[in-house]
Design an enzyme around this catalytic site. Structure first.
Site, PDB file in Angstrom:
ATOM      1  N   GLY A  12       0.770  -1.234   0.000  1.00  0.00           N
ATOM      2  CA  GLY A  12       0.000   0.000   0.000  1.00  0.00           C
ATOM      3  C   GLY A  12       0.802   1.286   0.000  1.00  0.00           C
ATOM      4  O   GLY A  12       0.317   2.322   0.458  1.00  0.00           O
ATOM      5  N   ASN A  14       1.593   3.027  -2.588  1.00  0.00           N
ATOM      6  CA  ASN A  14       0.896   3.962  -3.505  1.00  0.00           C
ATOM      7  C   ASN A  14      -0.359   4.508  -2.845  1.00  0.00           C
ATOM      8  O   ASN A  14      -0.680   5.687  -2.992  1.00  0.00           O
ATOM      9  CB  ASN A  14       0.568   3.259  -4.825  1.00  0.00           C
ATOM     10  N   ASN A 108      -4.837   2.684 -13.399  1.00  0.00           N
ATOM     11  CA  ASN A 108      -3.873   1.727 -12.844  1.00  0.00           C
ATOM     12  C   ASN A 108      -2.474   2.327 -12.898  1.00  0.00           C
ATOM     13  O   ASN A 108      -2.152   3.102 -13.801  1.00  0.00           O
ATOM     14  CB  ASN A 108      -3.904   0.425 -13.678  1.00  0.00           C
ATOM     15  N   HIS A 110       1.405   1.235 -13.301  1.00  0.00           N
ATOM     16  CA  HIS A 110       2.237   0.088 -13.693  1.00  0.00           C
ATOM     17  C   HIS A 110       3.711   0.500 -13.592  1.00  0.00           C
ATOM     18  O   HIS A 110       4.071   1.601 -14.060  1.00  0.00           O
ATOM     19  CB  HIS A 110       1.898  -0.364 -15.126  1.00  0.00           C
TER      20      HIS A 110
HETATM   21  C1  GRF Z   1       3.756  -1.123  -7.236  1.00  0.00           C
HETATM   22  O1  GRF Z   1       5.076  -1.413  -7.655  1.00  0.00           O
HETATM   23  C2  GRF Z   1       2.901  -0.848  -8.435  1.00  0.00           C
HETATM   24  O2  GRF Z   1       3.596  -0.268  -9.513  1.00  0.00           O
HETATM   25  C3  GRF Z   1       2.462  -2.202  -8.837  1.00  0.00           C
HETATM   26  O3  GRF Z   1       2.290  -2.929  -7.634  1.00  0.00           O
HETATM   27  C4  GRF Z   1       3.094  -2.349  -6.628  1.00  0.00           C
HETATM   28  C5  GRF Z   1       2.190  -1.966  -5.491  1.00  0.00           C
HETATM   29  O4  GRF Z   1       2.949  -1.560  -4.430  1.00  0.00           O
HETATM   30  N1  GRF Z   1       1.232  -2.130  -9.581  1.00  0.00           N
HETATM   31  P1  GRF Z   1       2.190  -0.907  -3.167  1.00  0.00           P
HETATM   32  O5  GRF Z   1       1.186  -1.939  -2.654  1.00  0.00           O
HETATM   33  O6  GRF Z   1       1.497   0.338  -3.653  1.00  0.00           O
HETATM   34  O7  GRF Z   1       3.292  -0.621  -2.201  1.00  0.00           O
END
Ligand code: GRF
Length: 197
Positions: A12, A14, A108, A110
């Site tokens: 989490g 992000n 999303n 990526h």
């Molecule tokens: C991130 O590297 C994102 O790019 C990918 O999954 C990961 C999620 O990390 N889609 P977090 O759960 O947000 O730390």
């Protein structure tokens, strides 16, 4: 006000960037109305709880079949009624019905510069392992709309990150998060929220 639901599966970071952005004003006109995880152990749910954001675990493991999971997932989304759904490390195949219902309202993040290192099987560390294997000197992250394909929707934002000699997949992943993901995802949400103004 842009009401958003954030879908997560892991740490989490992000989600945390979004929470912080709403708190410090970098993300305007936005409210996180819920966090949904398919993984009960996802630390992202702790982050939601610590910030008094409703968190829900809806896991395919808890349903007798995929159709039952899809129905429960769609029902929760309908209940939360988001203007925008943000996939932040969400490792679940989305119900086709969801793509249709929330057309152009699902984004999303990526961890590569699409169209490089994306598509089926490219998630998490694998993305960075492949970038290092190919020997690219620049990688980065992409925010895109979600359509029926995998990482094929219209690109909203990208940010480049340098690959350094001696990088391991873990070191590169962290740099891409810090220097790209946690910057372009909040910014994209703010821009969408201000269009809704
Ligand atoms: C991130 O590297 C994102 O790019 C990918 O999954 C990961 C999620 O990390 N889609 P977090 O759960 O947000 O730390």
């Amino acid at each position: 006000m842009l009401n958003i639901v954030v879908c997560v599966s892991g740490g989490g970071t992000n989600l945390q960037a979004i929470i912080d952005g709403v708190k410090n004003g970098a993300i305007r006109n936005t409210k996180i109305v819920g966090v949904i995880s398919n993984n009960a152990g996802a630390y992202a749910l702790n982050r939601a709880k610590e910030n008094e954001i409703p968190g829900f675990c809806i896991s395919p493991k808890n349903y007798e079949n995929r159709a039952a999971f899809n129905e429960a997932f769609l029902d929760k989304l309908a209940e939360l009624n988001p203007d925008l759904i943000v996939l932040a490390g969400f490792l679940v195949i989305l119900p086709e019905q969801m793509i249709a219902t929330y057309r152009d309202r699902i984004i999303n993040i990526h961890p590569s510069l699409i169209p490089s290192f994306c598509g089926t099987g490219y998630y998490g560390l694998k993305v960075h392992e492949e970038a290092l294997k190919r020997g690219v000197k620049v990688t980065g992250a992409t925010v895109h709309y979600v359509d029926e394909g995998t990482d094929t929707g219209r690109i909203i934002a990208q940010k480049a990150v340098e690959v350094l000699d001696g990088d391991t997949p873990e070191v590169l992943q962290r740099r891409v998060m810090e220097q790209a993901e946690w910057i372009i995802l909040p910014k994209a949400i703010d821009e969408i929220a201000m269009r809704e103004e």
